[in-house]
Scaffold this motif. Structure first.
Motif, PDB file in Angstrom:
ATOM      1  N   THR A 106       0.845  -1.196   0.000  1.00  0.00           N
ATOM      2  CA  THR A 106       0.000   0.000   0.000  1.00  0.00           C
ATOM      3  C   THR A 106       0.879   1.244   0.000  1.00  0.00           C
ATOM      4  O   THR A 106       1.964   1.257   0.572  1.00  0.00           O
ATOM      5  CB  THR A 106      -0.947   0.023   1.231  1.00  0.00           C
ATOM      6  OG1 THR A 106      -1.616   1.295   1.275  1.00  0.00           O
ATOM      7  CG2 THR A 106      -0.196  -0.164   2.532  1.00  0.00           C
ATOM      8  N   ARG A 107       0.418   2.269  -0.621  1.00  0.00           N
ATOM      9  CA  ARG A 107       1.174   3.526  -0.661  1.00  0.00           C
ATOM     10  C   ARG A 107       1.059   4.346   0.622  1.00  0.00           C
ATOM     11  O   ARG A 107       1.635   5.410   0.746  1.00  0.00           O
ATOM     12  CB  ARG A 107       0.764   4.367  -1.862  1.00  0.00           C
ATOM     13  CG  ARG A 107      -0.684   4.775  -1.873  1.00  0.00           C
ATOM     14  CD  ARG A 107      -1.098   5.584  -3.082  1.00  0.00           C
ATOM     15  NE  ARG A 107      -0.570   5.014  -4.295  1.00  0.00           N
ATOM     16  CZ  ARG A 107      -0.139   5.749  -5.337  1.00  0.00           C
ATOM     17  NH1 ARG A 107      -0.250   7.041  -5.305  1.00  0.00           N
ATOM     18  NH2 ARG A 107       0.330   5.175  -6.399  1.00  0.00           N
ATOM     19  N   GLU A 108       0.327   3.833   1.587  1.00  0.00           N
ATOM     20  CA  GLU A 108       0.170   4.511   2.877  1.00  0.00           C
ATOM     21  C   GLU A 108       1.360   4.287   3.808  1.00  0.00           C
ATOM     22  O   GLU A 108       1.378   4.790   4.920  1.00  0.00           O
ATOM     23  CB  GLU A 108      -1.119   4.050   3.564  1.00  0.00           C
ATOM     24  CG  GLU A 108      -2.373   4.256   2.741  1.00  0.00           C
ATOM     25  CD  GLU A 108      -2.554   5.693   2.264  1.00  0.00           C
ATOM     26  OE1 GLU A 108      -2.340   6.623   3.067  1.00  0.00           O
ATOM     27  OE2 GLU A 108      -2.898   5.880   1.080  1.00  0.00           O
ATOM     28  N   ASN A 109       2.339   3.543   3.392  1.00  0.00           N
ATOM     29  CA  ASN A 109       3.503   3.237   4.220  1.00  0.00           C
ATOM     30  C   ASN A 109       4.428   4.455   4.309  1.00  0.00           C
ATOM     31  O   ASN A 109       5.232   4.696   3.427  1.00  0.00           O
ATOM     32  CB  ASN A 109       4.271   2.043   3.637  1.00  0.00           C
ATOM     33  CG  ASN A 109       5.493   1.702   4.457  1.00  0.00           C
ATOM     34  OD1 ASN A 109       5.751   2.288   5.505  1.00  0.00           O
ATOM     35  ND2 ASN A 109       6.260   0.751   3.974  1.00  0.00           N
ATOM     36  N   ASN A 110       4.322   5.212   5.376  1.00  0.00           N
ATOM     37  CA  ASN A 110       5.164   6.393   5.574  1.00  0.00           C
ATOM     38  C   ASN A 110       6.361   6.116   6.478  1.00  0.00           C
ATOM     39  O   ASN A 110       7.203   6.975   6.676  1.00  0.00           O
ATOM     40  CB  ASN A 110       4.340   7.553   6.138  1.00  0.00           C
ATOM     41  CG  ASN A 110       3.359   8.076   5.115  1.00  0.00           C
ATOM     42  OD1 ASN A 110       3.661   8.121   3.928  1.00  0.00           O
ATOM     43  ND2 ASN A 110       2.176   8.445   5.556  1.00  0.00           N
ATOM     44  N   GLN A 111       6.435   4.920   7.053  1.00  0.00           N
ATOM     45  CA  GLN A 111       7.563   4.563   7.906  1.00  0.00           C
ATOM     46  C   GLN A 111       8.861   4.544   7.115  1.00  0.00           C
ATOM     47  O   GLN A 111       9.942   4.730   7.665  1.00  0.00           O
ATOM     48  CB  GLN A 111       7.334   3.209   8.569  1.00  0.00           C
ATOM     49  CG  GLN A 111       6.181   3.213   9.535  1.00  0.00           C
ATOM     50  CD  GLN A 111       5.897   1.825  10.089  1.00  0.00           C
ATOM     51  OE1 GLN A 111       6.455   0.841   9.627  1.00  0.00           O
ATOM     52  NE2 GLN A 111       5.041   1.759  11.078  1.00  0.00           N
ATOM     53  N   PHE A 112       8.743   4.343   5.825  1.00  0.00           N
ATOM     54  CA  PHE A 112       9.917   4.277   4.966  1.00  0.00           C
ATOM     55  C   PHE A 112      10.704   5.585   4.987  1.00  0.00           C
ATOM     56  O   PHE A 112      11.918   5.593   4.814  1.00  0.00           O
ATOM     57  CB  PHE A 112       9.496   3.943   3.532  1.00  0.00           C
ATOM     58  CG  PHE A 112      10.630   3.476   2.695  1.00  0.00           C
ATOM     59  CD1 PHE A 112      10.982   2.142   2.692  1.00  0.00           C
ATOM     60  CD2 PHE A 112      11.366   4.358   1.931  1.00  0.00           C
ATOM     61  CE1 PHE A 112      12.041   1.687   1.936  1.00  0.00           C
ATOM     62  CE2 PHE A 112      12.425   3.919   1.171  1.00  0.00           C
ATOM     63  CZ  PHE A 112      12.769   2.580   1.178  1.00  0.00           C
TER      64      PHE A 112
END
Length: 127
Positions: free
Chosen positions: A100-106
């Protein structure tokens, strides 16, 4: 817009830009590459150059790149940071949008990865 390539090709680009900056390649003049990576100051306080970013507080390059470094990031998590000071570079090819593109932890991972890579290169450098 993004980085669609292989590690081998991105590494070749980084090495070519370093050779050009050092005057060891006729592909581009050192002055041309220097113009590409110089902060433009079009927006006051911006760290942006022509298509590149430069180190600043909180930059994705982490803490170990010199003020002469330049880099680029992509939405999918890719990045390249090149440091002419010691002719080192770090490339990260990734797909942070899966599943998912909601992964902001990256966003926190990139500077940590760059720090670890630079620390590893310094520790393994010949004396």
């Amino acid at each position: 817009a993004g980085l669609f390539s292989t590690l081998y090709e991105v590494q070749a680009l980084a090495q070519l830009l370093l050779r050009c900056l050092a005057g060891r390649s006729a592909f581009l003049r050192a002055e041309t590459v220097a113009a590409f990576i110089r902060r433009q100051e079009v927006v006051p306080g911006s760290s942006r150059a022509l298509g590149w970013d430069t180190p600043s507080t909180g930059a994705t390059c982490g803490r170990h790149f010199s003020v002469r470094a330049f880099g680029h990031t992509g939405f999918t998590g890719t990045s390249i940071w090149i440091d002419p000071e010691d002719e080192r570079f770090v490339v990260l090819l990734s797909n942070r949008v899966h599943p998912t593109r909601e992964n902001n932890q990256f966003l926190q991972l990139r500077p940590q990865l760059h720090d670890l890579a630079m620390e590893s290169m310094v520790q393994s450098a010949p004396i």
